[in-house]
Design a protein around this motif. Structure first.
Motif, mmCIF file in Angstrom:
data_model
loop_
_atom_site.group_PDB
_atom_site.id
_atom_site.type_symbol
_atom_site.label_atom_id
_atom_site.label_comp_id
_atom_site.label_asym_id
_atom_site.label_seq_id
_atom_site.Cartn_x
_atom_site.Cartn_y
_atom_site.Cartn_z
ATOM 1 N N ALA A 1 0.862 -1.183 0.000
ATOM 2 C CA ALA A 1 0.000 0.000 0.000
ATOM 3 C C ALA A 1 0.903 1.238 0.000
ATOM 4 O O ALA A 1 1.858 1.305 0.770
ATOM 5 C CB ALA A 1 -0.898 0.000 1.232
ATOM 6 N N ILE A 2 0.589 2.180 -0.878
ATOM 7 C CA ILE A 2 1.432 3.378 -1.018
ATOM 8 C C ILE A 2 0.538 4.617 -0.950
ATOM 9 O O ILE A 2 -0.511 4.670 -1.596
ATOM 10 C CB ILE A 2 2.178 3.376 -2.374
ATOM 11 N N THR A 3 0.988 5.597 -0.175
ATOM 12 C CA THR A 3 0.272 6.872 -0.123
ATOM 13 C C THR A 3 1.302 7.995 -0.220
ATOM 14 O O THR A 3 2.423 7.849 0.287
ATOM 15 C CB THR A 3 -0.585 6.974 1.172
ATOM 16 N N PRO A 4 0.955 9.106 -0.890
ATOM 17 C CA PRO A 4 1.944 10.179 -1.034
ATOM 18 C C PRO A 4 2.406 10.739 0.321
ATOM 19 O O PRO A 4 1.657 10.715 1.300
ATOM 20 C CB PRO A 4 1.191 11.241 -1.835
ATOM 21 N N GLU A 5 3.645 11.210 0.327
ATOM 22 C CA GLU A 5 4.207 11.791 1.557
ATOM 23 C C GLU A 5 3.467 13.068 1.939
ATOM 24 O O GLU A 5 2.869 13.722 1.081
ATOM 25 C CB GLU A 5 5.666 12.202 1.314
ATOM 26 N N ALA B 1 -2.332 2.177 -13.366
ATOM 27 C CA ALA B 1 -2.010 0.748 -13.488
ATOM 28 C C ALA B 1 -2.110 0.036 -12.133
ATOM 29 O O ALA B 1 -1.701 -1.122 -12.004
ATOM 30 C CB ALA B 1 -0.589 0.608 -14.034
ATOM 31 N N ALA B 2 -2.659 0.730 -11.137
ATOM 32 C CA ALA B 2 -2.647 0.172 -9.768
ATOM 33 C C ALA B 2 -3.524 -1.074 -9.651
ATOM 34 O O ALA B 2 -4.531 -1.217 -10.351
ATOM 35 C CB ALA B 2 -3.135 1.239 -8.782
ATOM 36 N N ASP B 3 -3.127 -1.968 -8.733
ATOM 37 C CA ASP B 3 -3.950 -3.152 -8.445
ATOM 38 C C ASP B 3 -5.192 -2.733 -7.651
ATOM 39 O O ASP B 3 -6.247 -3.336 -7.765
ATOM 40 C CB ASP B 3 -3.149 -4.164 -7.612
ATOM 41 N N GLU B 4 -4.995 -1.740 -6.788
ATOM 42 C CA GLU B 4 -6.114 -1.230 -5.987
ATOM 43 C C GLU B 4 -5.915 0.275 -5.787
ATOM 44 O O GLU B 4 -4.776 0.746 -5.770
ATOM 45 C CB GLU B 4 -6.152 -1.879 -4.592
ATOM 46 N N ILE B 5 -7.020 0.980 -5.628
ATOM 47 C CA ILE B 5 -6.970 2.397 -5.248
ATOM 48 C C ILE B 5 -7.942 2.572 -4.091
ATOM 49 O O ILE B 5 -9.051 2.038 -4.134
ATOM 50 C CB ILE B 5 -7.387 3.324 -6.418
ATOM 51 N N TRP B 6 -7.509 3.284 -3.035
ATOM 52 C CA TRP B 6 -8.417 3.570 -1.906
ATOM 53 C C TRP B 6 -8.469 5.073 -1.675
ATOM 54 O O TRP B 6 -7.500 5.802 -1.963
ATOM 55 C CB TRP B 6 -7.915 2.970 -0.587
ATOM 56 N N GLY C 1 -14.191 6.941 5.851
ATOM 57 C CA GLY C 1 -13.414 5.803 6.351
ATOM 58 C C GLY C 1 -12.424 5.436 5.253
ATOM 59 O O GLY C 1 -11.742 6.307 4.702
ATOM 60 N N VAL C 2 -12.401 4.137 4.883
ATOM 61 C CA VAL C 2 -11.543 3.735 3.762
ATOM 62 C C VAL C 2 -12.425 3.063 2.719
ATOM 63 O O VAL C 2 -13.124 2.097 3.028
ATOM 64 C CB VAL C 2 -10.357 2.840 4.229
ATOM 65 N N VAL C 3 -12.460 3.640 1.504
ATOM 66 C CA VAL C 3 -13.295 3.046 0.449
ATOM 67 C C VAL C 3 -12.431 2.719 -0.767
ATOM 68 O O VAL C 3 -11.433 3.388 -1.040
ATOM 69 C CB VAL C 3 -14.482 3.955 0.010
ATOM 70 N N LEU D 1 -6.390 -6.387 -0.383
ATOM 71 C CA LEU D 1 -5.812 -5.580 0.696
ATOM 72 C C LEU D 1 -6.830 -4.582 1.255
ATOM 73 O O LEU D 1 -6.820 -4.259 2.429
ATOM 74 C CB LEU D 1 -4.548 -4.868 0.190
ATOM 75 N N TRP D 2 -7.700 -4.090 0.373
ATOM 76 C CA TRP D 2 -8.739 -3.181 0.869
ATOM 77 C C TRP D 2 -9.592 -3.884 1.930
ATOM 78 O O TRP D 2 -9.917 -3.277 2.956
ATOM 79 C CB TRP D 2 -9.651 -2.664 -0.250
ATOM 80 N N HIS D 3 -9.941 -5.156 1.686
ATOM 81 C CA HIS D 3 -10.767 -5.880 2.653
ATOM 82 C C HIS D 3 -10.061 -5.926 4.006
ATOM 83 O O HIS D 3 -10.690 -5.752 5.057
ATOM 84 C CB HIS D 3 -11.086 -7.297 2.155
ATOM 85 N N LYS D 4 -8.731 -6.131 3.990
ATOM 86 C CA LYS D 4 -7.988 -6.173 5.251
ATOM 87 C C LYS D 4 -7.968 -4.784 5.901
ATOM 88 O O LYS D 4 -8.125 -4.649 7.111
ATOM 89 C CB LYS D 4 -6.547 -6.641 4.990
#
Ligand SMILES: Cc1ncc(COP(=O)(O)O)c(C=O)c1O
Length: 283
Positions: free
Chosen positions: A191-195, A232-237, A244-246, A264-267
């Motif tokens: 999982a990656i999020t910008p700094e 090209a991401a496998d998932e985006i949240w 919350g997290v969608v 990973l979103w489910h987790k």
């Protein structure tokens, strides 16, 4: 009738009045906070108070209250509005009332407004649609400023495009955040999020998500994401206090991976819900 706090008084929202010369009205010279309240408990209170304090410091307004005083006001507003359902607190502090001059050197008294309303919860468990858009906002996005016209326009564009709920913003080829949310992508199980470099709001939910993922031993990096990597991401949240997290399952009208919320979103969602019920899991 909803009871709000305005400048030392608790009163029905219909009776709450602010001068037309309030600098929040004339200059958007104000900052705000939105804080969720679940089952009567104020969620991540200290983190929200810290951000409120940082934002006030950034715009050179002395924080009118200690953390304890803020908490007392929040508690009183919630008490007067029956805290049964999940709610949110909205807090706004403007520099105060002055002549309409950009600079006013007199000792202004900040205008302080707090209200609470029920969370209108939408079921986003199947995921949502988003668009990408040029980040048309200013450079100080770490400040939670009330000047939200760019975000309002971006949300309108998203809705007009394909009924999307969010615009994911791109600055010089890199993802910053959503118009009112932070963004995560998943690539190869990471999982990656910008700094937090000033081009994004230091989201309380974002920070919590990073903490929860790492606590669970899942890989999470705070680093830049290119527009190409987003597409090209496998998932985006998306994360925010109200969402919350969608999972984003459609971007610019095209399916993200198989068009369903990812593994990973489910987790992440499970961790977030577990923390909502019992914040002590992190301690
Ligand atoms: C621009 C922007 N980014 C991120 C967020 C998410 O922040 P938080 O998780 O603290 O609600 C928001 C929330 O409103 C926002 O407006």
């Amino acid at each position: 009738m909803s009871i709000v706090y305005l400048n030392g008084k608790y009163l029905p929202v219909e009776e709450a009045r602010v001068s037309v010369l309030d600098r929040g009205f004339t200059f958007a010279d104000a900052i705000y906070e939105v804080i969720p309240v679940y089952g009567g408990h104020i969620f991540r209170l200290q983190e929200h108070l810290d951000r409120l304090n940082n934002c006030l410091n950034e715009i050179l307004i002395d924080n009118p209250f200690s953390d304890e005083c803020w908490q007392d006001i929040f508690t009183e507003v919630l008490k007067r509005n029956q805290t049964g359902s999940d709610r949110s607190l909205y807090v706004q502090v403007s520099r105060g009332v002055s002549e309409r001059e950009h600079l006013d050197d007199s000792d202004l008294t900040p205008t302080v407004f707090v209200m609470s309303r029920p969370v209108i919860s939408k079921d986003y468990s199947d995921g949502v649609s988003a668009i990408t858009h040029d980040d048309i906002r200013w450079k100080y996005c770490h400040i939670k400023a009330t000047a939200l016209l760019p975000s309002v326009l971006l949300k309108q564009r998203a809705r007009q495009a394909n009924g999307a709920i969010e615009a994911i913003l791109i600055k010089n080829g890199y993802v910053t955040e959503g118009a009112s949310s932070n963004v995560f992508v998943v690539r190869d199980g990471v999982a990656i999020t910008p700094e937090k470099d000033g081009s994004v709001l230091p989201g309380v939910t974002r920070d919590l998500m990073v903490e929860l993922l790492r606590w669970k031993g899942l890989s999470c990096e705070e680093t830049s994401i290119t527009e190409t990597q987003l597409k090209a991401a496998d998932e985006i949240w998306l994360t925010s206090s109200t969402l919350g997290v969608v999972a984003v399952v459609e971007l610019n009208g095209a399916a993200v991976a198989d068009g369903k919320p990812g593994k990973l979103w489910h987790k992440a969602e499970e961790l977030y819900q577990a923390f909502k019920i019992d914040p002590s899991i992190l301690s």
